[in-house]
Design a protein around this motif. Structure first.
Motif, PDB file in Angstrom:
ATOM      1  N   GLN A 155       0.831  -1.201   0.000  1.00 51.51           N
ATOM      2  CA  GLN A 155       0.000   0.000   0.000  1.00 51.51           C
ATOM      3  C   GLN A 155       0.869   1.255   0.000  1.00 51.51           C
ATOM      4  O   GLN A 155       2.042   1.226   0.352  1.00 51.51           O
ATOM      5  CB  GLN A 155      -0.937  -0.006   1.197  1.00 51.51           C
ATOM      6  CG  GLN A 155      -0.261   0.132   2.542  1.00 51.51           C
ATOM      7  CD  GLN A 155      -1.273   0.128   3.684  1.00 51.51           C
ATOM      8  OE1 GLN A 155      -2.471   0.293   3.468  1.00 51.51           O
ATOM      9  NE2 GLN A 155      -0.800  -0.053   4.906  1.00 51.51           N
ATOM     10  N   GLN A 211      -1.638   5.778   2.604  1.00 53.83           N
ATOM     11  CA  GLN A 211      -2.598   4.827   3.167  1.00 53.83           C
ATOM     12  C   GLN A 211      -2.016   4.139   4.392  1.00 53.83           C
ATOM     13  O   GLN A 211      -2.732   3.875   5.368  1.00 53.83           O
ATOM     14  CB  GLN A 211      -3.000   3.782   2.116  1.00 53.83           C
ATOM     15  CG  GLN A 211      -4.156   2.886   2.555  1.00 53.83           C
ATOM     16  CD  GLN A 211      -5.398   3.674   2.930  1.00 53.83           C
ATOM     17  OE1 GLN A 211      -5.878   4.492   2.152  1.00 53.83           O
ATOM     18  NE2 GLN A 211      -5.926   3.437   4.135  1.00 53.83           N
ATOM     19  N   ASP A 214      -3.817   4.283   8.030  1.00 49.56           N
ATOM     20  CA  ASP A 214      -4.107   3.072   8.807  1.00 49.56           C
ATOM     21  C   ASP A 214      -3.441   3.132  10.176  1.00 49.56           C
ATOM     22  O   ASP A 214      -4.038   2.737  11.191  1.00 49.56           O
ATOM     23  CB  ASP A 214      -3.622   1.829   8.059  1.00 49.56           C
ATOM     24  CG  ASP A 214      -4.490   1.493   6.856  1.00 49.56           C
ATOM     25  OD1 ASP A 214      -5.552   2.123   6.685  1.00 49.56           O
ATOM     26  OD2 ASP A 214      -4.098   0.596   6.070  1.00 49.56           O
ATOM     27  N   SER A 267      -8.189  13.614   3.953  1.00 42.25           N
ATOM     28  CA  SER A 267      -7.938  12.439   4.801  1.00 42.25           C
ATOM     29  C   SER A 267      -7.940  12.829   6.276  1.00 42.25           C
ATOM     30  O   SER A 267      -8.465  12.099   7.127  1.00 42.25           O
ATOM     31  CB  SER A 267      -6.595  11.799   4.433  1.00 42.25           C
ATOM     32  OG  SER A 267      -6.603  11.338   3.097  1.00 42.25           O
TER      33      SER A 267
END
Length: 263
Positions: free
Chosen positions: A31, A35, A39, A221
């Motif tokens: 990834q 990302q 996470d 985000s």
């Protein structure tokens, strides 16, 4: 209010700790770094709020959110410091002196608790425009500060990411402490220019490709994660390798967030 009722109404330092100890992240090695960071933040928030912890106040009166059971120090102490290669990548939003120094001091002395690191690579957030040109003056301002950390022994080598060849050559000629690492993002440069390859070979500069976004944590985000409008002031990724084996034992992120204030 922020994620799950977490109130972020002042400057907050957010530390993911060693993400190599989080199975949900290590089993997704392909990834993107953005990302991966998202996470890691979500996992840290879940762990933090589950323990019903209160943010700790530091000397500079900022809040710290971190995982209560982190093994960064344990991993570092498993080997002698001279056996480790510790590297930092700084993601900066401008050439302000204070955020840069704050980022280095927090990561060195609070997160890693070491006196020095092998290298620091700096990356500047590029504006969302068609003409995303380098600003050499901005780079020079930051480089002077980084040079002082090399001079006092806190940093071994300096590098830079996502910089045009002409700008990199100018920086190299100007700098007192020469850049010995350059990172090229293949998402924006499909082929590394042969002239840059030759220049790096002649000057003994390590040339690497990477896939990090200069905007490591976009505003969208941030709002999705924290349910609040926050500014990313700086972010740092740290990595710890065992030199003789080249094994990555520790990896994580520190970032500074500020509430957005409407003018």
């Amino acid at each position: 209010m922020g994620s799950k009722g977490l109130n972020i109404n002042s400057k907050t330092i957010f530390s993911t700790g060693n993400i190599m100890s989080i199975n949900d992240i290590t089993k997704k090695p392909s990834q993107s770094s953005t990302q991966e960071l998202i996470d890691a933040i979500k996992y840290t928030l879940k762990d933090y709020t589950a323990k019903n912890l209160n943010s700790t106040e530091q000397a500079d009166h900022f809040k710290v959110i971190s995982r209560p059971e982190d093994d960064v120090q344990t991993k570092i102490q498993e080997n002698r410091l001279e056996e480790l290669k510790i590297g930092l990548k700084l993601f900066l939003t401008d050439d302000n002196e204070f955020p840069l120094k704050e980022a280095l001091e927090i990561v060195l002395h609070h997160q890693l608790k070491v006196s020095s690191v092998a290298d620091v690579i700096v990356c500047f957030k590029k504006p969302l425009s068609v003409e995303r040109r380098d600003n050499l003056n901005v780079i020079k301002n930051i480089w002077k500060i980084l040079e002082s950390y090399v001079d006092n022994g806190s940093v071994g080598e300096l590098g830079i990411a996502d910089i045009e060849e002409a700008t990199f050559r100018e920086l190299y000629d100007w700098a007192k402490v020469k850049p010995v690492i350059i990172q090229i993002n293949l998402a924006t440069c499909c082929v590394v220019p042969p002239t840059l390859q030759t220049f790096c070979k002649e000057k003994d500069i390590k040339l690497f490709t990477h896939s990090d976004s200069s905007d490591i944590l976009p505003d969208q985000s941030i709002e999705e994660i924290f349910s609040a409008p926050l500014d990313l002031v700086w972010a740092v990724r740290f990595t710890v390798h065992i030199k003789c084996r080249g094994v990555l034992t520790t990896k994580g992120y520190c970032l500074c967030l500020n509430p957005k204030f409407e003018i």
